[in-house]
Design a protein around this motif. Sequence first.
Motif, short mmCIF file in Angstrom:
data_model
loop_
_atom_site.label_atom_id
_atom_site.label_comp_id
_atom_site.label_asym_id
_atom_site.label_seq_id
_atom_site.Cartn_x
_atom_site.Cartn_y
_atom_site.Cartn_z
N GLU A 1 8.31 11.11 2.31
CA GLU A 1 9.47 11.20 3.20
C GLU A 1 9.15 12.03 4.44
OE1 GLU A 1 11.16 10.82 -1.02
OE2 GLU A 1 9.41 11.70 -0.03
N GLU A 2 8.41 13.11 4.24
CA GLU A 2 8.02 13.96 5.37
C GLU A 2 7.14 13.21 6.35
OE1 GLU A 2 5.60 18.12 6.31
OE2 GLU A 2 6.20 17.65 4.25
N GLN B 1 11.86 1.14 0.68
CA GLN B 1 13.05 1.98 0.76
C GLN B 1 13.26 2.54 2.15
OE1 GLN B 1 11.90 4.67 -2.48
NE2 GLN B 1 13.58 3.87 -3.71
N GLU B 2 12.20 2.50 2.96
CA GLU B 2 12.26 3.04 4.31
C GLU B 2 11.11 2.44 5.10
OE1 GLU B 2 12.21 7.53 6.35
OE2 GLU B 2 11.77 7.26 4.21
N VAL C 1 3.21 5.35 0.68
CA VAL C 1 3.40 4.86 2.04
C VAL C 1 2.30 3.86 2.37
CG1 VAL C 1 3.48 5.45 4.50
CG2 VAL C 1 4.50 7.00 2.81
N ARG D 1 7.69 2.89 3.22
CA ARG D 1 7.67 3.83 2.09
C ARG D 1 8.48 3.29 0.93
NH1 ARG D 1 10.89 7.26 -0.45
NH2 ARG D 1 12.61 6.96 1.02
N THR D 2 7.91 3.40 -0.26
CA THR D 2 8.64 3.20 -1.51
C THR D 2 8.27 4.36 -2.42
OG1 THR D 2 8.72 0.78 -1.34
CG2 THR D 2 8.96 1.74 -3.53
N GLY E 1 8.10 14.60 -2.08
CA GLY E 1 8.62 14.92 -0.76
C GLY E 1 7.66 14.61 0.37
N SER F 1 6.92 7.58 -3.62
CA SER F 1 5.93 8.52 -3.09
C SER F 1 4.74 7.82 -2.44
CB SER F 1 5.43 9.44 -4.22
OG SER F 1 6.48 10.24 -4.69
N PRO G 1 16.29 4.92 8.69
CA PRO G 1 15.59 4.38 7.52
C PRO G 1 16.15 3.03 7.14
CG PRO G 1 16.17 6.69 7.19
CD PRO G 1 16.87 6.23 8.44
N LEU H 1 7.12 9.93 7.07
CA LEU H 1 7.94 9.05 7.90
C LEU H 1 8.77 9.84 8.90
CD1 LEU H 1 8.29 5.83 7.67
CD2 LEU H 1 7.05 6.94 5.81
N ARG H 2 9.34 10.94 8.44
CA ARG H 2 10.19 11.76 9.31
C ARG H 2 9.39 12.35 10.47
NH1 ARG H 2 12.15 14.44 5.58
NH2 ARG H 2 10.73 16.23 5.58
#
Length: 257
Positions: free
Chosen positions: A158-159, A199-200, A228, A223-224, A155, A226, A55, A161-162
């Motif tokens: 983040e999910e 942030q990512e 994207v 992503r910032t 969440g 919540s 990230p 991007l992951r």
Amino acid sequence: MKVRSTVVAAGALVLCLAAAGCGPDGGEGGGAAKKTTASRTPAAGSADGTDTDAPDAPASTPASTGETLTEAQLAGVVLRTGEVKGFEVAPLEGADERGTEESEDAACRPITAIINGSPEPAPAATVFRTATDTTEEGRDDQTVVTEILTSHPKGGAEELLRSVRDAVRACADGFRTTSDDGPSTYTGVQALPGAKAGQESFAYQVTGSLEGAEVPLVFHLVRTGSTVVTFYAAGFLTATPPEIPAALVSAQAARLP
């Protein structure tokens, strides 16, 4: 692979992103496509050994509220014409018609979801835009970048991007898909260096094929909180990957709450 309709398509290349559909390799397109492609424009980032698998969180990025934005709120933070010099921003034509590709390998599903214009997990709200470099008007390789802004419940961003990172690793050797228009083949997937923002962030390339020729599709996710932003550009004229202008990425990221 074949194109049904998309504002960034040329000839008969497939892109299921938002308004496009897929079909057998070498098939005829089912609708007219605008003869415009993404060009090799100012670099999206430098190949300086940056770990694109990790990230990216620039120190200058302010803390996000983490709020799940509504469609109206997303429309309020999207880039406007003139905010990035030379770029005209407009709604994506046909955005209501999403792709139907399904990966034969479940591990690659996050990649096809983005190609379809429907990132997973399902967003609470979505806004589509295209950013066109008007200084290149009339050129076959005029830069056109598609943006998808999505907001997610807690969440979910983040999910997203992951899961895409995991899929890029798992699907490096390529994958096949089926859709309403038939099968398609992608010959490779790889992570790319990209401009750090939000942030990512994470950039990658998916390589398609058209009548035996490689067609690079480049994606950059930022992503910032919540929210994207997915940037997309395609190289329809050569096998050289297009570059998403860093100025677009940075300017859009700066508008996210």
